[in-house]
Design a protein around this motif. Structure first.
Motif, PDB file in Angstrom:
ATOM      1  N   LYS A 153      39.273  34.775  37.210  1.00 18.12           N
ATOM      2  CA  LYS A 153      40.195  34.457  38.284  1.00 18.12           C
ATOM      3  C   LYS A 153      40.998  35.706  38.622  1.00 18.12           C
ATOM      4  CE  LYS A 153      44.287  31.711  39.424  1.00 18.12           C
ATOM      5  NZ  LYS A 153      45.266  30.709  38.941  1.00 18.12           N
ATOM      6  N   VAL A 154      41.098  36.033  39.923  1.00 18.28           N
ATOM      7  CA  VAL A 154      41.843  37.203  40.384  1.00 18.28           C
ATOM      8  C   VAL A 154      42.935  36.726  41.330  1.00 18.28           C
ATOM      9  CG1 VAL A 154      41.728  39.421  41.549  1.00 18.28           C
ATOM     10  CG2 VAL A 154      39.781  38.624  40.196  1.00 18.28           C
ATOM     11  N   SER A 155      44.155  37.178  41.114  1.00 18.73           N
ATOM     12  CA  SER A 155      45.266  36.779  41.978  1.00 18.73           C
ATOM     13  C   SER A 155      46.203  37.958  42.185  1.00 18.73           C
ATOM     14  CB  SER A 155      46.031  35.599  41.369  1.00 18.73           C
ATOM     15  OG  SER A 155      46.580  35.951  40.114  1.00 18.73           O
ATOM     16  N   ARG A 156      46.792  38.000  43.363  1.00 14.75           N
ATOM     17  CA  ARG A 156      47.790  39.010  43.687  1.00 14.75           C
ATOM     18  C   ARG A 156      48.598  38.525  44.873  1.00 14.75           C
ATOM     19  NH1 ARG A 156      50.122  43.183  45.972  1.00 14.75           N
ATOM     20  NH2 ARG A 156      50.337  45.210  44.953  1.00 14.75           N
ATOM     21  N   LEU A 157      49.883  38.908  44.905  1.00 13.87           N
ATOM     22  CA  LEU A 157      50.746  38.521  46.005  1.00 13.87           C
ATOM     23  C   LEU A 157      50.197  39.059  47.323  1.00 13.87           C
ATOM     24  CD1 LEU A 157      53.444  37.144  46.749  1.00 13.87           C
ATOM     25  CD2 LEU A 157      54.543  39.393  46.514  1.00 13.87           C
ATOM     26  N   ILE A 174      42.883  29.886  29.656  1.00 12.99           N
ATOM     27  CA  ILE A 174      42.896  31.344  29.692  1.00 12.99           C
ATOM     28  C   ILE A 174      42.528  31.895  28.324  1.00 12.99           C
ATOM     29  CG2 ILE A 174      44.326  33.381  30.075  1.00 12.99           C
ATOM     30  CD1 ILE A 174      46.011  31.763  31.985  1.00 12.99           C
ATOM     31  N   ILE A 175      41.485  32.723  28.285  1.00 14.84           N
ATOM     32  CA  ILE A 175      41.068  33.389  27.046  1.00 14.84           C
ATOM     33  C   ILE A 175      41.768  34.734  26.927  1.00 14.84           C
ATOM     34  CG2 ILE A 175      39.113  34.358  25.792  1.00 14.84           C
ATOM     35  CD1 ILE A 175      37.357  32.257  27.114  1.00 14.84           C
ATOM     36  N   ASN A 176      41.823  35.473  28.016  1.00 13.64           N
ATOM     37  CA  ASN A 176      42.462  36.789  28.008  1.00 13.64           C
ATOM     38  C   ASN A 176      42.840  37.137  29.445  1.00 13.64           C
ATOM     39  OD1 ASN A 176      43.446  39.232  27.126  1.00 13.64           O
ATOM     40  ND2 ASN A 176      41.616  39.746  25.928  1.00 13.64           N
ATOM     41  N   PHE A 177      43.698  38.097  29.607  1.00  8.64           N
ATOM     42  CA  PHE A 177      44.069  38.522  30.963  1.00  8.64           C
ATOM     43  C   PHE A 177      44.470  39.991  30.931  1.00  8.64           C
ATOM     44  CE2 PHE A 177      48.631  38.801  30.412  1.00  8.64           C
ATOM     45  CZ  PHE A 177      48.852  37.976  29.329  1.00  8.64           C
ATOM     46  N   THR A 178      44.420  40.624  32.110  1.00  5.70           N
ATOM     47  CA  THR A 178      44.823  42.024  32.240  1.00  5.70           C
ATOM     48  C   THR A 178      45.268  42.261  33.681  1.00  5.70           C
ATOM     49  OG1 THR A 178      44.155  44.308  31.829  1.00  5.70           O
ATOM     50  CG2 THR A 178      42.530  42.871  32.871  1.00  5.70           C
ATOM     51  N   GLN A 179      45.553  43.509  34.013  1.00  5.00           N
ATOM     52  CA  GLN A 179      46.010  43.878  35.350  1.00  5.00           C
ATOM     53  C   GLN A 179      45.285  45.143  35.789  1.00  5.00           C
ATOM     54  OE1 GLN A 179      50.180  45.222  36.034  1.00  5.00           O
ATOM     55  NE2 GLN A 179      50.378  43.348  37.239  1.00  5.00           N
ATOM     56  N   THR A 180      44.954  45.222  37.092  1.00  7.66           N
ATOM     57  CA  THR A 180      44.262  46.413  37.595  1.00  7.66           C
ATOM     58  C   THR A 180      45.228  47.593  37.657  1.00  7.66           C
ATOM     59  OG1 THR A 180      44.754  45.773  39.874  1.00  7.66           O
ATOM     60  CG2 THR A 180      42.661  45.021  38.953  1.00  7.66           C
ATOM     61  N   ASN A 181      44.662  48.803  37.548  1.00 10.08           N
ATOM     62  CA  ASN A 181      45.484  50.009  37.646  1.00 10.08           C
ATOM     63  C   ASN A 181      45.593  50.466  39.101  1.00 10.08           C
ATOM     64  OD1 ASN A 181      43.001  51.124  38.241  1.00 10.08           O
ATOM     65  ND2 ASN A 181      42.725  52.070  36.220  1.00 10.08           N
ATOM     66  N   TYR A 212      47.377  37.842  48.672  1.00 10.45           N
ATOM     67  CA  TYR A 212      45.933  37.599  48.687  1.00 10.45           C
ATOM     68  C   TYR A 212      45.671  36.184  48.193  1.00 10.45           C
ATOM     69  CZ  TYR A 212      45.299  42.642  49.262  1.00 10.45           C
ATOM     70  OH  TYR A 212      45.336  43.928  49.734  1.00 10.45           O
ATOM     71  N   GLN A 213      44.523  35.655  48.628  1.00  8.66           N
ATOM     72  CA  GLN A 213      44.093  34.364  48.152  1.00  8.66           C
ATOM     73  C   GLN A 213      43.579  34.469  46.716  1.00  8.66           C
ATOM     74  OE1 GLN A 213      44.319  31.519  49.620  1.00  8.66           O
ATOM     75  NE2 GLN A 213      44.595  31.933  51.801  1.00  8.66           N
ATOM     76  N   ASP A 214      43.897  33.447  45.876  1.00  6.91           N
ATOM     77  CA  ASP A 214      43.300  33.408  44.545  1.00  6.91           C
ATOM     78  C   ASP A 214      41.783  33.290  44.677  1.00  6.91           C
ATOM     79  OD1 ASP A 214      45.883  31.449  42.824  1.00  6.91           O
ATOM     80  OD2 ASP A 214      45.823  33.518  43.548  1.00  6.91           O
ATOM     81  N   ALA A 215      41.078  34.046  43.845  1.00  2.00           N
ATOM     82  CA  ALA A 215      39.616  34.047  43.917  1.00  2.00           C
ATOM     83  C   ALA A 215      39.040  33.788  42.536  1.00  2.00           C
ATOM     84  CB  ALA A 215      39.111  35.375  44.471  1.00  2.00           C
ATOM     85  N   PHE A 216      37.930  33.052  42.479  1.00  2.00           N
ATOM     86  CA  PHE A 216      37.270  32.707  41.224  1.00  2.00           C
ATOM     87  C   PHE A 216      35.826  33.194  41.283  1.00  2.00           C
ATOM     88  CE2 PHE A 216      40.735  29.834  41.828  1.00  2.00           C
ATOM     89  CZ  PHE A 216      41.273  29.638  40.565  1.00  2.00           C
ATOM     90  N   PHE A 217      35.362  33.732  40.165  1.00  2.00           N
ATOM     91  CA  PHE A 217      34.029  34.321  40.121  1.00  2.00           C
ATOM     92  C   PHE A 217      33.313  33.846  38.860  1.00  2.00           C
ATOM     93  CE2 PHE A 217      36.904  37.153  42.322  1.00  2.00           C
ATOM     94  CZ  PHE A 217      36.227  37.472  43.491  1.00  2.00           C
ATOM     95  N   ALA A 222      46.603  43.818  40.502  1.00  2.00           N
ATOM     96  CA  ALA A 222      46.120  42.436  40.615  1.00  2.00           C
ATOM     97  C   ALA A 222      45.920  41.855  39.215  1.00  2.00           C
ATOM     98  CB  ALA A 222      44.816  42.390  41.402  1.00  2.00           C
ATOM     99  N   SER A 223      46.233  40.574  39.059  1.00  2.00           N
ATOM    100  CA  SER A 223      46.044  39.895  37.772  1.00  2.00           C
ATOM    101  C   SER A 223      44.609  39.392  37.676  1.00  2.00           C
ATOM    102  CB  SER A 223      47.018  38.726  37.629  1.00  2.00           C
ATOM    103  OG  SER A 223      48.350  39.189  37.615  1.00  2.00           O
TER     104      SER A 223
END
Length: 900
Positions: free
Chosen positions: A83-87, A58-65, A89-94, A46-47
């Protein structure tokens, strides 16, 4: 030669600023957590994006393992915005203030959630080696071509001749949606494509267009990639414009593209007499191909001609101000492929351009303790007709091997006429010059690329080239003596005929093992160069002068070269690598000259380069390079006769070969903060030369003084440091910045055969700019800069110096949604000489999303007629005045083609 203490202090000061940014930028923090779905199962790949709470950038970004865990190492404000997004799934903001291990839950698409929209588009986005610029963020809509837009983008600079630099490095080419269009002749694109067609511009560093070399050999090339607006990507799209106005001016431009799967075509046409330059002057044709060879540095030179046509040039001023021209350009690019194993890239262009202008030139040549002054006034014109064809064919023999063939031909004609009057303290003369030049070039290159395994590759090539050039100069001169009542006239007819043939072959073995990317190169090259020159005098006041002026000179130059080189790129860490280049070169030169014995010279030369690149947290980049290389003199320098490049001077070349040894140091520091868009670049270059080719001024008592070139026994040097920084100021939605440079050139000179002590030329420049991006109807742009140059001499009676100021400002106003106005002002001054320009532009779009625009362009409303600029070197001080285009009012109709 010692580097002056002032440069050491200046460099230390700039590095201190850079170091301060580095030290205070290391307050990194760790943000860790896990992403789960609604069933509390980890979500891999997930991004996760860390956003600025103020504007959602966007300040920085990564991906889950695989376990759904993620890690940031970044600065962050008091409140986290993720912000979390993945194909699937709904985009989510925290938003959270928690500093512990975060658990973020996202929902699958079947669950309805309120949508959150981020409307802000980042103006600059950096990902790996690609920097993307949003065109709308830097354009005010009034730029005439891509080149004018690039001058406004941070990190981009454009030289007076149109060469584009990104972060201080010249780009290699411009791509169009990832495809090569016009190769190194990219000014066809940069000077003709309207920015309104573009969505974004990508600057790609370390670009490698050979897929068999990727992962084995890194490239140092930088390219630009143009991305069109999505609504324009039809089977045929582009832009056309036509216009006319007062006093008797016209413009017409067409840019068309068809980007299909297997066939991609581009056409660019331009015709105008309003000062716009559709293509730069004729450039070194073969140098483009030589830089594509396997060599570190090309050894061969083309058959250059010694005479230059009348070409007006004013530094740091757009050519459209003084380019009184008739310009025509037709360029066509065709890229094709069959499916998998064949690709072709072919372009042809025809250019015809004629310019005219007046000339007022005042030269003060520095002697040992005085100056020799010459004033020249007159008018001239020059024209060029140039036809180029380049075709590249790539054939994949299989998945591991490829052959490439490159064919290039060029035919150019150039003519120039100058009618002038010359005057010294006690002499005067009238001169008419007629210069005609012709050049024909053919070039063929074949390459074979074989990937031996996933770590090694074999790359070989061979080339042949042929160049034929002719040049004729007819000078009609009338000399006026103080004590003679009658005019003395004579005519000089000078001709040069050159031809050259070169051929060579290279073999390179490259591979990657562990932390090393290495390469071994062997090259053999051959060059033969023939020069025939003739100088005759049709009439003379004295028969003895006929013998002195008339001569026939025949030269044959032959060169054999062997090169052995080794290169290695060592990856010391993830973001640090060391680059080593070493080259051992053997050459043998044979010189044959009519009436004298042949000369033969051979020797071994050593060239090397050591460079270090280091990146810290994608914000700080360091580059340091030391080099030493030897440059062979041009074959034309063995010519030992007079060359009348103007009516008041002649050049006598050294008559022998010379090897110039240069050692230097280059460094650069880049800083970019994604949160505040603060960008800074500090760079420096320092070099010292041994056996430099210098100038000896010899006054023979007539207007025809001699300038003799020879190798100096004393070294010279150059030191330069540059600083540019800019920052986005979000509260006022503006970008502000400063630019500065400091340089010192130490060049030797001689007078009447006597070598004088080194006299440095010191130059400083400083400027600032402020560009607004308000949401309100109006915005402005302002830039000011000052440049000072000074020569300090113990031999001259006084020091020489000048100051140059340049101020540019513009105000844009959106009167309605479809009507925009722009008022621009520019002031240029050289010492006490000042000139200012006032321009007005209006842009009206009557129908929304139809791509039709009406433009009114009114330039030089103050109707200034002339502009004077100064130039200073340790040889002379020069003041030149050219005419500029009169008040010009044009109405254009521009329309997009293929807009969906």
């Amino acid at each position: 030669m010692e580097i002056k203490p002032v440069f050491i202090l200046y460099s230390v000061f700039l590095l201190f600023i850079s170091g301060s940014s580095l030290v205070f930028g290391q307050t990194d923090n760790r943000i860790t957590g896990i992403v789960l779905d609604e069933k509390s199962k980890p979500v891999p790949f997930a991004s996760v994006m860390f956003l600025n709470p103020q504007d959602s950038t966007i300040i920085n970004f990564t991906q889950t393992n695989f376990q759904g865990e993620f890690l940031f190492i970044s600065e962050f404000p008091l409140q986290l915005f993720l912000k979390v997004s993945r194909l699937g799934y709904q985009d989510a903001f925290f938003k959270t203030d928690d500093r512990g291990f975060l658990t973020l839950t996202i929902q699958s698409k079947e669950i309805e959630l309120n949508q959150f929209t981020v409307e802000y588009q980042e103006p600059i986005r950096i990902k790996s080696d690609t920097t993307t610029y949003d065109v709308a963020a830097f354009s005010d809509g009034f730029e005439r071509n891509l080149e004018e837009l690039l001058k406004k983008i941070p990190g981009m600079t454009v030289s007076d001749n149109g060469t584009i630099f990104f972060n201080g490095k010249a780009i290699d080419k411009i791509l169009v949606e990832g495809d090569d269009f016009f190769s190194k002749n990219y000014k066809v694109l940069s000077r003709n494509i309207p920015p309104g067609l573009l969505e974004s511009i990508e600057a790609i560093e370390n670009f490698n267009d050979r897929k068999l070399l990727r992962g084995i050999e890194n490239s140092d090339k930088t390219v630009l990639n143009l991305k069109f607006q999505k609504g324009l990507k039809a089977s045929l799209f582009g832009n056309g414009s036509i216009g006319g106005g007062l006093p008797q001016n016209y413009e017409g431009n067409a840019v068309l593209f068809s980007l299909l799967d297997k066939i991609k075509v581009g056409y660019i046409g331009d015709i105008n007499n309003s000062g716009m330059e559709s293509l730069a002057e004729s450039e070194d044709f073969l140098s483009w191909e030589s830089t594509e060879s396997l060599l570190i540095k090309p050894y061969f030179l083309t058959a250059e001609l010694p005479l230059n046509a009348f070409t007006p040039f004013i530094p740091n001023l757009p050519k459209r101000r003084y380019n009184i021209n008739n310009d025509l350009l037709q360029a066509l690019q065709f890229n094709g492929s069959n499916s998998k194993n064949y690709k072709s890239n072919t372009y042809a262009l025809f250019q015809q351009n004629r310019i005219r202008n007046t000339l007022e030139n005042f030269n003060s040549f520095f002697l040992d303790n005085s100056t020799f002054d010459i004033r020249e006034t007159g008018n001239g014109n020059s024209g060029i007709r140039n036809l180029q064809l380049r075709s590249v064919h790539d054939i994949e023999l299989d998945s591991l091997s490829q052959i490439t063939f490159t064919l290039r031909v060029n035919n150019s004609l150039e003519s120039s006429v100058l009618n002038s009057s010359l005057e010294t303290e006690d002499r005067q003369a009238s001169v008419f010059q007629n210069l005609n030049s012709m050049g024909q070039t053919g070039y063929f290159r074949g390459e074979y690329l074989k990937k031996l395994n996933y770590r090694t590759v074999l790359h070989s090539d061979f080339f042949i080239s042929r160049n034929i050039s002719d040049q004729n100069l007819d000078i009609l001169r009338g000399a006026f003596e103080e004590n003679l009542p009658e005019q003395l006239e004579y005519e000089l007819i000078q001709s040069f005929n050159t031809s050259s043939f070169s051929a060579g072959s290279s073999w390179k073995f490259a591979g990657r093992v562990g932390k090393h990317q290495y390469g071994f190169l062997f090259h053999y090259g051959y060059l033969t160069f023939d020069l025939n020159s003739d100088l005759t005098q049709q009439q003379a006041p004295d028969p003895s002068e006929m013998e002195k002026a008339g001569f026939l000179n025949q030269i044959n130059f032959e060169n054999h070269t062997l090169i052995f080189s080794f290169s290695d790129r060592i990856f010391l860490a993830k973001n640090t690598f060391l680059k080593l280049l070493g080259e051992k070169q053997w050459f043998q030169n044979n010189i044959g000259q009519a009436g004298s014995d042949n000369q033969t010279k051979s020797d071994w030369l050593l060239n090397y380069k050591i460079g270090l690149n280091h990146t810290i947290s994608s914000r700080h980049k360091f580059f340091l390079e030391h080099y030493s290389h030897n440059q062979l003199s041009s074959p034309l320098q063995v010519f030992n006769g007079r060359v009348f490049n103007s009516a008041n001077s002649s050049v006598n070349f050294a008559g022998r070969l010379n090897i110039i040894e240069q050692r230097g140091l280059n460094w650069r520091y880049d800083f970019f903060d994604r949160t505040s868009y603060w960008k800074m670049a500090v760079s420096g270059s320092h070099f010292i030369q041994n056996n430099p080719f210098i100038i000896d001024f010899q006054n023979d008592g007539d207007l025809l003084f001699n300038i003799t070139g020879f190798a100096s026994p004393i070294s010279n040097s150059q030191n330069r440091a540059d600083l540019e920084t800019s920052k986005m100021v979000f509260p006022v939605k503006s970008r502000v910045g400063i630019r500065g440079s400091l340089s010192q050139n130490q060049i030797n000179r001689a007078v009447n055969g006597t070598l004088l002590p080194i006299e440095p030329v010191n130059s400083t420049s400083f400027g600032f700019f402020w560009v607004s991006a308000f949401d309100r109807p109006f915005n402005f742009r302002w830039e000011s800069k000052r440049r000072d140059s000074r020569i300090i001499s113990e031999n001259l009676k006084s020091d020489f110096s000048f100051s140059n100021f340049q101020h540019q400002g513009s105000l844009t106003y959106n009167l309605k949604e479809n009507l925009r106005l722009k008022l621009a002002y520019e002031l240029v001054s050289w010492d006490e000489i000042k000139i200012d320009f006032l321009d007005f532009h209006a842009d009206y779009t009557p129908w929304k999303n139809k791509g039709v625009r009406f433009q009114l362009n009114a330039t030089n409303l103050l109707n200034n007629s002339k502009l004077t600029f100064l130039n200073l070197s340790n040889t002379l001080k020069n003041s030149t005045t050219y005419s500029i285009l009169p008040r010009l009012i044009l109405i254009n109709v521009s329309f997009d083609i293929g807009r969906r």
